[in-house]
Scaffold this motif. Structure first.
Motif, short mmCIF file in Angstrom:
data_model
loop_
_atom_site.label_atom_id
_atom_site.label_comp_id
_atom_site.label_asym_id
_atom_site.label_seq_id
_atom_site.Cartn_x
_atom_site.Cartn_y
_atom_site.Cartn_z
N PRO A 17 0.81 -1.22 0.00
CA PRO A 17 0.00 0.00 0.00
C PRO A 17 0.85 1.27 0.00
O PRO A 17 0.31 2.37 0.03
N GLU A 18 2.15 1.10 -0.03
CA GLU A 18 3.06 2.25 -0.08
C GLU A 18 3.81 2.26 -1.40
O GLU A 18 4.01 1.21 -2.01
N ASP A 19 4.23 3.44 -1.83
CA ASP A 19 5.17 3.54 -2.94
C ASP A 19 6.51 3.00 -2.42
O ASP A 19 6.86 3.23 -1.26
N LEU A 20 7.23 2.30 -3.27
CA LEU A 20 8.52 1.73 -2.87
C LEU A 20 9.64 2.26 -3.74
O LEU A 20 9.49 2.41 -4.95
N LEU A 21 10.76 2.51 -3.11
CA LEU A 21 12.00 2.80 -3.82
C LEU A 21 12.95 1.68 -3.44
O LEU A 21 13.25 1.49 -2.26
N ILE A 22 13.37 0.90 -4.43
CA ILE A 22 14.21 -0.27 -4.20
C ILE A 22 15.63 0.04 -4.67
O ILE A 22 15.83 0.50 -5.80
N LEU A 23 16.61 -0.21 -3.81
CA LEU A 23 18.02 -0.09 -4.17
C LEU A 23 18.64 -1.47 -4.06
O LEU A 23 18.65 -2.06 -2.98
N GLN A 24 19.13 -1.99 -5.18
CA GLN A 24 19.82 -3.28 -5.17
C GLN A 24 21.23 -3.04 -4.68
O GLN A 24 21.97 -2.24 -5.24
N VAL A 25 21.62 -3.73 -3.59
CA VAL A 25 22.91 -3.50 -2.94
C VAL A 25 23.94 -4.56 -3.29
O VAL A 25 25.10 -4.24 -3.56
N GLU A 26 23.53 -5.83 -3.27
CA GLU A 26 24.47 -6.92 -3.52
C GLU A 26 23.77 -8.01 -4.32
O GLU A 26 22.58 -8.26 -4.15
N GLY A 27 24.52 -8.67 -5.20
CA GLY A 27 23.93 -9.73 -6.01
C GLY A 27 22.93 -9.16 -7.00
O GLY A 27 22.91 -7.97 -7.28
N THR A 28 22.10 -10.05 -7.51
CA THR A 28 21.08 -9.61 -8.47
C THR A 28 19.71 -10.11 -8.00
O THR A 28 19.61 -11.03 -7.20
N GLU A 59 12.65 -7.50 -15.21
CA GLU A 59 14.06 -7.10 -15.35
C GLU A 59 14.86 -7.60 -14.15
O GLU A 59 14.33 -7.82 -13.07
N VAL A 60 16.17 -7.72 -14.36
CA VAL A 60 17.09 -8.11 -13.30
C VAL A 60 17.82 -6.86 -12.83
O VAL A 60 18.42 -6.15 -13.64
N LEU A 61 17.76 -6.63 -11.52
CA LEU A 61 18.49 -5.50 -10.94
C LEU A 61 19.85 -5.96 -10.48
O LEU A 61 20.00 -7.04 -9.89
N ALA A 62 20.87 -5.14 -10.72
CA ALA A 62 22.25 -5.39 -10.30
C ALA A 62 22.62 -4.33 -9.26
O ALA A 62 21.92 -3.32 -9.11
N PRO A 63 23.71 -4.53 -8.53
CA PRO A 63 24.11 -3.55 -7.51
C PRO A 63 24.14 -2.13 -8.08
O PRO A 63 24.66 -1.89 -9.16
N TRP A 74 1.23 -5.22 -8.38
CA TRP A 74 1.55 -6.59 -8.00
C TRP A 74 2.99 -6.87 -8.40
O TRP A 74 3.42 -6.50 -9.49
N HIS A 75 3.74 -7.51 -7.51
CA HIS A 75 5.14 -7.79 -7.83
C HIS A 75 5.65 -9.02 -7.10
O HIS A 75 5.08 -9.46 -6.09
N HIS A 76 6.73 -9.53 -7.64
CA HIS A 76 7.43 -10.68 -7.07
C HIS A 76 8.89 -10.52 -7.48
O HIS A 76 9.19 -10.01 -8.56
N CYS A 77 9.80 -10.92 -6.60
CA CYS A 77 11.21 -10.87 -6.96
C CYS A 77 11.89 -12.18 -6.57
O CYS A 77 11.46 -12.86 -5.64
N GLU A 78 12.91 -12.51 -7.32
CA GLU A 78 13.67 -13.75 -7.10
C GLU A 78 15.16 -13.43 -7.13
O GLU A 78 15.62 -12.61 -7.92
N SER A 79 15.90 -14.13 -6.26
CA SER A 79 17.36 -13.96 -6.22
C SER A 79 18.01 -14.47 -7.49
O SER A 79 17.47 -15.35 -8.16
N GLY A 80 19.20 -13.94 -7.73
CA GLY A 80 20.03 -14.46 -8.81
C GLY A 80 20.74 -15.72 -8.32
O GLY A 80 20.21 -16.46 -7.50
N LEU A 81 21.97 -15.94 -8.76
CA LEU A 81 22.69 -17.17 -8.43
C LEU A 81 23.29 -17.18 -7.04
O LEU A 81 23.70 -18.23 -6.54
N SER A 82 23.38 -16.03 -6.39
CA SER A 82 24.00 -15.98 -5.07
C SER A 82 23.14 -15.13 -4.13
O SER A 82 22.02 -14.76 -4.46
N THR A 83 23.70 -14.81 -3.00
CA THR A 83 23.00 -13.97 -2.03
C THR A 83 22.67 -12.63 -2.67
O THR A 83 23.47 -12.04 -3.38
#
Length: 158
Positions: A17-28, A59-63, A74-83
C-alpha cells in the motif's frame, strides 16, 4: 531484504500500500511487476486477488540499480545465483482513512469506549451509549482540519 539461492523469493506475488523505492545493494534480483494495480491501496483493506496476467516489467536489478514501484502494483522478486540484498524505502501518503484512524485512536484511552456493549452498567442503555458515541464522533469530525492532519502526517504515520 536478503535472499539467497537461485530463484528464491522473499514473498509470494503481492502489492504494497506504499510507494517503494528499491536499491539493489548486492547480487542480483529479478523483479516481475504485473497489472492492473490495486487502486489507492491502504493497510487493512480487504484481500485482493492477484491478476492472472503477463508481467508489464520483467528485469534483473544489479548492484546500484534503483527501482520505483508505485503502490498497488503486483510484484514478485527472485534472487540471482548468489545472495542478494536490496533495501526498500516505503513512502505512504496520507489518505482520508488515515485521518479517520487518527480521530479514533484517542478513544482507545477512554475506558467508556472500551467497555463491552454487552456489559453496560449503571442503567446505561444501548441507545444512550449510541447517542454518546455519535456526539463524541461528531465533535471530533467537526474539529478535523485536513490541512493540519497532512502537515503533521510524519508524526502520526503508521
Amino acid at each position: 531484504i536478503v535472499t539467497s539461492g537461485a530463484g528464491s523469493g522473499a514473498f509470494p506475488i503481492h502489492y504494497d500500500p506504499e510507494d517503494l523505492l528499491i536499491l539493489q545493494v548486492e547480487g542480483t534480483k529479478r523483479w516481475q511487476i504485473s497489472g492492473p494495480p490495486v487502486a489507492n491501496p491502504v493497510r487493512g483493506m480487504p484481500t485482493q486477488i492477484p491478476p492472472n496476467s503477463e508481467p508489464i516489467f520483467d528485469e534483473v536489478l544489479a548492484p546500484g540499480d534503483l527501482l520505483f514501484l508505485p503502490a498497488g502494483y503486483w510484484h514478485h522478486c527472485e534472487s540471482g545465483l548468489s545472495t542478494s540484498v536490496h533495501i526498500g524505502i516505503f513512502f505512504m501518503p496520507p489518505a482520508l482513512v488515515h485521518a479517520v484512524r487518527a480521530i479514533m485512536l484517542p478513544f482507545m484511552n477512554d475506558e467508556v469506549f472500551r467497555r463491552p456493549l454487552t456489559r453496560l452498567d449503571g442503567g446505561t442503555t444501548l441507545a444512550e451509549a449510541e447517542a454518546e458515541l455519535k456526539r463524541r464522533l461528531a465533535e471530533k469530525i467537526g474539529a478535523l482540519k485536513l490541512e493540519d492532519f497532512v502537515a503533521r502526517w510524519h508524526d502520526v504515520a503508521y
